[in-house]
Design a protein around this motif. Structure first.
Motif, PDB file in Angstrom:
ATOM      1  N   ASN A 107       0.826  -1.205   0.000  1.00 38.67           N
ATOM      2  CA  ASN A 107       0.000   0.000   0.000  1.00 38.67           C
ATOM      3  C   ASN A 107       0.862   1.258   0.000  1.00 38.67           C
ATOM      4  O   ASN A 107       0.572   2.229  -0.714  1.00 38.67           O
ATOM      5  CB  ASN A 107      -0.933   0.001   1.212  1.00 38.67           C
ATOM      6  CG  ASN A 107      -1.994  -1.073   1.131  1.00 38.67           C
ATOM      7  OD1 ASN A 107      -2.353  -1.528   0.039  1.00 38.67           O
ATOM      8  ND2 ASN A 107      -2.518  -1.494   2.271  1.00 38.67           N
ATOM      9  N   ILE A 108       1.927   1.267   0.811  1.00 40.00           N
ATOM     10  CA  ILE A 108       2.824   2.416   0.846  1.00 40.00           C
ATOM     11  C   ILE A 108       3.540   2.564  -0.492  1.00 40.00           C
ATOM     12  O   ILE A 108       3.676   3.672  -1.037  1.00 40.00           O
ATOM     13  CB  ILE A 108       3.838   2.276   1.993  1.00 40.00           C
ATOM     14  CG1 ILE A 108       3.124   2.275   3.347  1.00 40.00           C
ATOM     15  CG2 ILE A 108       4.870   3.409   1.932  1.00 40.00           C
ATOM     16  CD1 ILE A 108       2.400   3.544   3.695  1.00 40.00           C
ATOM     17  N   ALA A 109       4.000   1.428  -1.062  1.00 42.14           N
ATOM     18  CA  ALA A 109       4.712   1.476  -2.347  1.00 42.14           C
ATOM     19  C   ALA A 109       3.814   1.992  -3.460  1.00 42.14           C
ATOM     20  O   ALA A 109       4.243   2.793  -4.300  1.00 42.14           O
ATOM     21  CB  ALA A 109       5.249   0.090  -2.697  1.00 42.14           C
ATOM     22  N   ASN A 110       2.574   1.554  -3.476  1.00 45.49           N
ATOM     23  CA  ASN A 110       1.644   2.026  -4.510  1.00 45.49           C
ATOM     24  C   ASN A 110       1.335   3.508  -4.327  1.00 45.49           C
ATOM     25  O   ASN A 110       1.183   4.243  -5.315  1.00 45.49           O
ATOM     26  CB  ASN A 110       0.359   1.208  -4.475  1.00 45.49           C
ATOM     27  CG  ASN A 110       0.563  -0.214  -4.951  1.00 45.49           C
ATOM     28  OD1 ASN A 110       1.495  -0.499  -5.703  1.00 45.49           O
ATOM     29  ND2 ASN A 110      -0.300  -1.127  -4.520  1.00 45.49           N
ATOM     30  N   GLY A 111       1.228   3.948  -3.080  1.00 43.91           N
ATOM     31  CA  GLY A 111       1.036   5.376  -2.831  1.00 43.91           C
ATOM     32  C   GLY A 111       2.231   6.188  -3.295  1.00 43.91           C
ATOM     33  O   GLY A 111       2.078   7.278  -3.866  1.00 43.91           O
ATOM     34  N   ASP A 112       3.444   5.657  -3.059  1.00 45.03           N
ATOM     35  CA  ASP A 112       4.649   6.330  -3.534  1.00 45.03           C
ATOM     36  C   ASP A 112       4.654   6.425  -5.058  1.00 45.03           C
ATOM     37  O   ASP A 112       5.028   7.460  -5.635  1.00 45.03           O
ATOM     38  CB  ASP A 112       5.897   5.562  -3.082  1.00 45.03           C
ATOM     39  CG  ASP A 112       6.130   5.631  -1.585  1.00 45.03           C
ATOM     40  OD1 ASP A 112       5.542   6.512  -0.930  1.00 45.03           O
ATOM     41  OD2 ASP A 112       6.900   4.785  -1.075  1.00 45.03           O
ATOM     42  N   ALA A 113       4.265   5.331  -5.714  1.00 48.47           N
ATOM     43  CA  ALA A 113       4.255   5.309  -7.178  1.00 48.47           C
ATOM     44  C   ALA A 113       3.276   6.350  -7.724  1.00 48.47           C
ATOM     45  O   ALA A 113       3.570   7.042  -8.711  1.00 48.47           O
ATOM     46  CB  ALA A 113       3.892   3.917  -7.680  1.00 48.47           C
ATOM     47  N   ASN A 114       2.115   6.474  -7.086  1.00 53.90           N
ATOM     48  CA  ASN A 114       1.142   7.484  -7.484  1.00 53.90           C
ATOM     49  C   ASN A 114       1.726   8.890  -7.331  1.00 53.90           C
ATOM     50  O   ASN A 114       1.579   9.748  -8.206  1.00 53.90           O
ATOM     51  CB  ASN A 114      -0.122   7.319  -6.648  1.00 53.90           C
ATOM     52  CG  ASN A 114      -1.106   8.456  -6.813  1.00 53.90           C
ATOM     53  OD1 ASN A 114      -1.177   9.345  -5.976  1.00 53.90           O
ATOM     54  ND2 ASN A 114      -1.870   8.432  -7.897  1.00 53.90           N
ATOM     55  N   TYR A 115       2.409   9.106  -6.224  1.00 57.67           N
ATOM     56  CA  TYR A 115       3.041  10.394  -5.933  1.00 57.67           C
ATOM     57  C   TYR A 115       4.111  10.739  -6.979  1.00 57.67           C
ATOM     58  O   TYR A 115       4.117  11.827  -7.561  1.00 57.67           O
ATOM     59  CB  TYR A 115       3.647  10.317  -4.532  1.00 57.67           C
ATOM     60  CG  TYR A 115       4.585  11.431  -4.153  1.00 57.67           C
ATOM     61  CD1 TYR A 115       4.103  12.649  -3.684  1.00 57.67           C
ATOM     62  CD2 TYR A 115       5.964  11.254  -4.227  1.00 57.67           C
ATOM     63  CE1 TYR A 115       4.970  13.668  -3.311  1.00 57.67           C
ATOM     64  CE2 TYR A 115       6.840  12.266  -3.859  1.00 57.67           C
ATOM     65  CZ  TYR A 115       6.335  13.466  -3.409  1.00 57.67           C
ATOM     66  OH  TYR A 115       7.199  14.479  -3.042  1.00 57.67           O
ATOM     67  N   LEU A 116       4.991   9.784  -7.248  1.00 60.04           N
ATOM     68  CA  LEU A 116       6.084  10.032  -8.187  1.00 60.04           C
ATOM     69  C   LEU A 116       5.592  10.208  -9.616  1.00 60.04           C
ATOM     70  O   LEU A 116       6.161  10.986 -10.393  1.00 60.04           O
ATOM     71  CB  LEU A 116       7.099   8.890  -8.105  1.00 60.04           C
ATOM     72  CG  LEU A 116       7.865   8.790  -6.771  1.00 60.04           C
ATOM     73  CD1 LEU A 116       8.667   7.504  -6.720  1.00 60.04           C
ATOM     74  CD2 LEU A 116       8.759  10.004  -6.556  1.00 60.04           C
ATOM     75  N   LYS A 117       4.531   9.499  -9.965  1.00 56.70           N
ATOM     76  CA  LYS A 117       3.970   9.645 -11.317  1.00 56.70           C
ATOM     77  C   LYS A 117       3.427  11.056 -11.530  1.00 56.70           C
ATOM     78  O   LYS A 117       3.603  11.647 -12.606  1.00 56.70           O
ATOM     79  CB  LYS A 117       2.880   8.625 -11.580  1.00 56.70           C
ATOM     80  CG  LYS A 117       2.335   8.693 -13.016  1.00 56.70           C
ATOM     81  CD  LYS A 117       1.261   7.664 -13.266  1.00 56.70           C
ATOM     82  CE  LYS A 117       0.853   7.661 -14.752  1.00 56.70           C
ATOM     83  NZ  LYS A 117       0.477   8.986 -15.260  1.00 56.70           N
ATOM     84  N   LEU A 118       2.770  11.593 -10.515  1.00 60.92           N
ATOM     85  CA  LEU A 118       2.236  12.946 -10.668  1.00 60.92           C
ATOM     86  C   LEU A 118       3.377  13.955 -10.815  1.00 60.92           C
ATOM     87  O   LEU A 118       3.283  14.903 -11.611  1.00 60.92           O
ATOM     88  CB  LEU A 118       1.351  13.315  -9.482  1.00 60.92           C
ATOM     89  CG  LEU A 118       0.608  14.649  -9.596  1.00 60.92           C
ATOM     90  CD1 LEU A 118      -0.222  14.703 -10.871  1.00 60.92           C
ATOM     91  CD2 LEU A 118      -0.280  14.889  -8.391  1.00 60.92           C
ATOM     92  N   LEU A 119       4.473  13.738 -10.087  1.00 65.44           N
ATOM     93  CA  LEU A 119       5.625  14.625 -10.249  1.00 65.44           C
ATOM     94  C   LEU A 119       6.163  14.547 -11.678  1.00 65.44           C
ATOM     95  O   LEU A 119       6.479  15.581 -12.287  1.00 65.44           O
ATOM     96  CB  LEU A 119       6.735  14.244  -9.268  1.00 65.44           C
ATOM     97  CG  LEU A 119       6.439  14.314  -7.765  1.00 65.44           C
ATOM     98  CD1 LEU A 119       7.740  14.119  -6.980  1.00 65.44           C
ATOM     99  CD2 LEU A 119       5.781  15.623  -7.368  1.00 65.44           C
ATOM    100  N   ALA A 120       6.257  13.328 -12.202  1.00 62.26           N
ATOM    101  CA  ALA A 120       6.774  13.158 -13.570  1.00 62.26           C
ATOM    102  C   ALA A 120       5.843  13.794 -14.591  1.00 62.26           C
ATOM    103  O   ALA A 120       6.297  14.463 -15.542  1.00 62.26           O
ATOM    104  CB  ALA A 120       6.967  11.676 -13.874  1.00 62.26           C
ATOM    105  N   ASP A 121       4.540  13.605 -14.406  1.00 64.32           N
ATOM    106  CA  ASP A 121       3.570  14.206 -15.330  1.00 64.32           C
ATOM    107  C   ASP A 121       3.629  15.731 -15.263  1.00 64.32           C
ATOM    108  O   ASP A 121       3.499  16.418 -16.287  1.00 64.32           O
ATOM    109  CB  ASP A 121       2.159  13.722 -15.003  1.00 64.32           C
ATOM    110  CG  ASP A 121       1.946  12.256 -15.335  1.00 64.32           C
ATOM    111  OD1 ASP A 121       2.785  11.690 -16.067  1.00 64.32           O
ATOM    112  OD2 ASP A 121       0.957  11.677 -14.856  1.00 64.32           O
ATOM    113  N   ALA A 122       3.832  16.261 -14.049  1.00 60.38           N
ATOM    114  CA  ALA A 122       3.932  17.713 -13.889  1.00 60.38           C
ATOM    115  C   ALA A 122       5.181  18.241 -14.585  1.00 60.38           C
ATOM    116  O   ALA A 122       5.138  19.274 -15.279  1.00 60.38           O
ATOM    117  CB  ALA A 122       3.946  18.071 -12.408  1.00 60.38           C
ATOM    118  N   ASP A 123       6.301  17.552 -14.427  1.00 55.19           N
ATOM    119  CA  ASP A 123       7.537  17.982 -15.086  1.00 55.19           C
ATOM    120  C   ASP A 123       7.381  17.986 -16.604  1.00 55.19           C
ATOM    121  O   ASP A 123       7.840  18.906 -17.302  1.00 55.19           O
ATOM    122  CB  ASP A 123       8.692  17.061 -14.691  1.00 55.19           C
ATOM    123  CG  ASP A 123       9.159  17.291 -13.263  1.00 55.19           C
ATOM    124  OD1 ASP A 123       8.872  18.363 -12.711  1.00 55.19           O
ATOM    125  OD2 ASP A 123       9.808  16.391 -12.706  1.00 55.19           O
TER     126      ASP A 123
END
Length: 423
Positions: A279-295
């Protein structure tokens, strides 16, 4: 008993009902809104004392009115949100009757429309809009019996740490409510165990823009359906303390013990699923994906926004994440109370029409039900991801009002065509 005649009867005067009333007013459609409590009552009496909105004031509002006395980037308190909807309703003279509970809605037999029974009389309505929203009946899973000797309460009844007995606290649910409540209780000096299920974890802000802005420009608020398997995934985001990104590792460093999804209780021992790390890993992946999409958005559009490379640095895993607890003897751990931040179910027991599936969920398409004349408003994913948010329900209400106006047009044509020639 004589029934009052009304074209549209709206049930509920929270954000959905107020938005519906505005659009019906703009369309010139005669209507009434019935509310069993006060306008936006759930914001006042079914939230904890320190709650603030999850979105900044510039975003979590209706288009026609800004929050008064609040910085646009700040997060309104629950009382300020309730006062906002009261002021909004007053701004266009919304025909709202408070203290009136709707107890029954049935289709008329041999006549158009619906017969509505309330605590203050009866109505005949051509159309009925159920604007009671998604937060109707609190859900506490049948896991821990009342005989267990623990104080158990739903997050809607939690107000502050002082109402809980001395001792440690288990908070079940790690969406916005569970995270904020757990952190507040921990800061009061209690030991807290936080049961973490599947969740999305967006950054509170990134490169100088709030996550609400990023979801907007990336088109994510307008997603029409949730990703497969994520229909009930919560969003771990908070406006508390001025707005900070939810970081479960940081919560653990502060003293909160993370555990997996709550599964079962037996003889004083709570058992947790072995899904905490996932659950924590999937939350991290969601977080990092949004950063990548924003960049990618920044580069694609040539925006001059400050870089934030440190946002990708994740803290080291705490012991409770590296070696998750699967069983917890609550008495040995000093746990005396459980706060269930486990959401709500919808309750349409008062709406006796053919508009629900076998599980009692509304059958609807953008708020239009298969039962002619019945409409829904304020449902999660009613038309898009943003539907159950303040600004999103306003746009959904406009669509529903348009559909009612279209139906009125058909009826007016029918009545005109039925008139004898020359009359």
């Amino acid at each position: 008993m004589t029934s009052q005649e009304v074209e549209v009867l709206v049930v509920g005067a929270g954000q959905a009902g107020v938005a519906m009333s505005e659009h019906l007013t703009n369309q010139g459609i005669q209507h009434i809104v019935l509310e069993r409590d006060r306008i936006a009552e759930r914001w006042r009496s079914m939230r904890w004392d320190s709650l603030v909105a999850n979105g900044p004031a510039w975003h979590d509002r209706f288009p026609g009115l800004e929050f008064s006395g609040i910085d646009p980037g700040a997060f309104a308190s629950k009382e300020q949100v309730a006062d906002y909807f009261l002021a909004y309703a007053q701004s266009f003279g919304a025909p709202i009757r408070t203290g009136v509970e709707v107890t029954s809605v049935r289709r008329n037999c041999g006549a158009p429309g619906f017969h509505v029974v309330t605590s203050d009389g009866e109505y005949n309505a051509r159309y009925v809009v159920a604007a009671t929203g998604p937060f109707q009946r609190p859900v506490i899973p049948a896991v821990v019996p009342v005989t267990a000797g623990l104080q158990q309460l739903h997050s809607s009844l939690y107000r502050n740490p002082g109402q809980l007995p001395e001792g440690a606290v288990l908070v079940v649910g790690a969406g916005s409510s569970g995270v904020q409540i757990a952190a507040e209780i921990q800061r009061s000096g209690r030991q807290v165990f936080l049961s973490v299920g599947p969740h999305d974890r967006p950054p509170r802000s990134y490169r100088g823009r709030d996550f609400c802005w990023w979801l907007g420009v990336l088109g994510l608020w307008d997603a029409s359906t949730p990703p497969e398997g994520a229909e009930h995934v919560t969003i771990a985001v908070s406006g508390a303390d001025g707005g900070r990104t939810v970081d479960f590792r940081e919560l653990a460093e502060a003293g909160i013990t993370l555990v997996g999804r709550t599964e079962a209780f037996d003889a004083g021992t709570m058992r947790f699923a072995g899904d905490l790390q996932a659950n924590i890993a999937n939350g991290d992946a969601n977080y990092l994906k949004l950063l990548a999409d924003a960049d990618a958005y920044v580069e694609r559009n040539g925006l001059d926004l400050p870089e934030e490379p440190e946002a990708r640095s994740l803290r080291a895993d705490p012991e409770c994440l590296s070696n998750p607890i699967r069983e917890l003897d609550l008495a040995a751990a000093g746990v005396t109370s459980i706060v269930w931040a486990t959401g709500f179910v919808q309750d349409y027991s008062w709406l006796d029409v053919d508009a629900f599936d076998e599980r009692g969920r509304p059958r609807q398409q953008r708020g239009v039900s298969p039962e002619p004349g019945i409409y829904f408003l304020g449902l999660p994913w009613q038309s898009r991801r943003g539907s159950s948010f303040i600004w999103g329900v306003w746009h959904d209400a406009k669509y529903v009002a348009d559909q009612i106006a279209i139906q009125q047009g058909y009826l007016q044509h029918h009545e005109a065509a039925a008139q004898p020639v020359g009359v």
